[in-house]
Write an enzyme that holds these catalytic residues in place. Sequence first.
Site, mmCIF file in Angstrom:
data_model
loop_
_atom_site.group_PDB
_atom_site.id
_atom_site.type_symbol
_atom_site.label_atom_id
_atom_site.label_comp_id
_atom_site.label_asym_id
_atom_site.label_seq_id
_atom_site.Cartn_x
_atom_site.Cartn_y
_atom_site.Cartn_z
ATOM 1 N N GLU A 397 0.811 -1.218 0.000
ATOM 2 C CA GLU A 397 0.000 0.000 0.000
ATOM 3 C C GLU A 397 0.844 1.268 0.000
ATOM 4 O OE1 GLU A 397 -2.663 -3.256 1.326
ATOM 5 O OE2 GLU A 397 -0.626 -2.633 1.862
ATOM 6 N N HIS A 464 -11.132 -5.959 9.162
ATOM 7 C CA HIS A 464 -11.813 -5.677 7.898
ATOM 8 C C HIS A 464 -13.105 -4.887 8.093
ATOM 9 C CE1 HIS A 464 -9.266 -9.171 7.010
ATOM 10 N NE2 HIS A 464 -9.292 -8.800 5.751
#
Length: 657
Positions: A397, A464
């Site tokens: 990322e 998540h």
Amino acid sequence: MLYNRASLTNEELIKLYKQMLLPRLIEEKMLILLRQGKISKWFSGIGQEAISVGVTSALTHDEYILPMHRNLGVFTTREIPLYRLFSQWQGKANGFTKGRDRSFHFGTQEYKIVGMISHLGPQLGIADGIALANKLRKDKKACAVFTGDGGTSEGDFHEALNVASVWNLPVLFCVENNGYGLSTPTSEQYNCEHIADRGIGYGMESHIIDGNNILEVYTKVSELAESIRENPRPILLEFKTFRMRGHEEASGTKYVPDQLMEEWAVKDPIDNYRNFLIEEKILTPEEDEKFKDEFKNTIQEHLNATFEEAPITSSIENELNDVYKISSPTTIAPNSTTQNIRLIDAISEGLRQSMERYDDLVVMGQDVAEYGGVFKITEGFIEAFGKDRVRNTPICESAIVSLAYGLVVNGMKAVMEMQFADFVSTGFNPIVNLLAKSHYRWNQEADVVIRMPCGAGVGAGPFHSQTNEAWFTKTPGLKVIYPAFPYDAKGLLTAAINDLNPVLFFEHKGLYRSTYQEVPTDYYTLPLGKASLLKEGNEVTIISFGAAVHWALETLEQVSVSADLIDLRSLQPLDTETIYNSVKKTGKVIILQEDSLFGSVSSDISSLIMENCFEYLDAPVKRVASIETPIPFAGNLEKEYLPKNRFKEELLQLIAY
């Protein structure tokens, strides 16, 4: 030291010498000024001039280069006027950052230089993005980025090299191995013999170059730069050199053994090259002294101009206005033909139509290509736009955020998908320190959109399910958008892509396939920073965003309460006008959010209301949020965590106050 002039003319040999001599003389002057208290800090590159000069000379003036603290030779070889450099170092107006950043922490599109941030690593990813833009446009251009031996231990280094190798990006990764990361010797930094050996693991060509030999640096880098222009690929270059001064002057060199200092002193790149030129009768001692005198006079002349320059002044208004790039794109009104689609379809449609509108827009993320993303938002995009513009990324990322910025620096546009908003933590640094500060620091727009699938209610557990918008609303320079309905999602996403500032675009996973709405079929935009008043009443103001808006709507169906219901849609910028007007009308406020309470968006909204609407309030501002724990996985625990089932009671208590 052995010099091979190859086919270089005498004029070219002399030019390289003068290009090294100038930064050396500037540095020697800076050390005097530092002792006199006329500059505040200095990172010396004495002993490393051959690398900066050789690499920069090997590139064309329209090829980007990304230097670091010790690369003064990059700036002088690019022929930046000295008074502007000196003004930059003194925080004056003729510098490049309006006094907002120091020394070499600046960039300039005029000279195709992208300056560093102190976190070092992100600039490697920026080079990837610049190189990707060059490759996609078939520009046949190289790009060079610098780091030090210490910087090669950062994760960004490995991420950037891996992406560059996988994508065959034309980047020269230049590692100046000067033996120490501040005071830590290389023996305590890595366990391979050479940094260049790391290229093997990435399937990357690599070379070791004598960083004190200007001719070896220049001729080898020239050869490699020409090669990657024609055959795009990354190359790792390790320049063996030494830092003859401290990391910065205050740190000194007491940690360096005297013998090591003596060994490298005799390898001085300028002294040795000067002796070579004199021995070869290319340069005379008299010419050498003339060059020095001319440079010293020029340096003093430019310094005098800088000293005479008034201290920089500004105003709070000017400072605030430069945090964001002024962005006033034409508003595109929605067409009258609509279709009843889900939130996920609206986002996909907005992204697709933006890709059609901007042929230089690149979408990147894990599994976004053939797989269509884990939520299938980019399904079919490969067939429509090709793999050049719809790119699967490795799991890195940080590098991809920096790469997206590099695309923008080099004139393209970028949308990055965080597979889950939770994963943004591994890309946090370039978002808050690179993207957010870009325009304020050096007037460079950073119109990167980062899509953030977020939220609970789907049993995805602690890693998540977060709705972590408050991590970013605190950071000046970022815009944070959080739609709750398909119509808003499409129009705000297209507007975010048009905007010239970095935007974090939050998309609640629980709403993806559960929320339907009539949405215009054509491309349209909605203004960022404008809330939506969903219901009007006079008893209470309900402020919410994301999935919590739907919880508020459900509750209002169950109770007899006359409420203004505000869907913020945009958290930064925040529509305080709509909030204040409603509060002044109703006198009571309740803020409902999915995030936990402390340090959240609701905390600041509550404070703003107390400061600006206190005399209109008939009750304390109430906030309703998730409990102060990570988000649990089990369904019953998740329900207890979320505030949905507590909101009704809290609302009625406020009404009864």
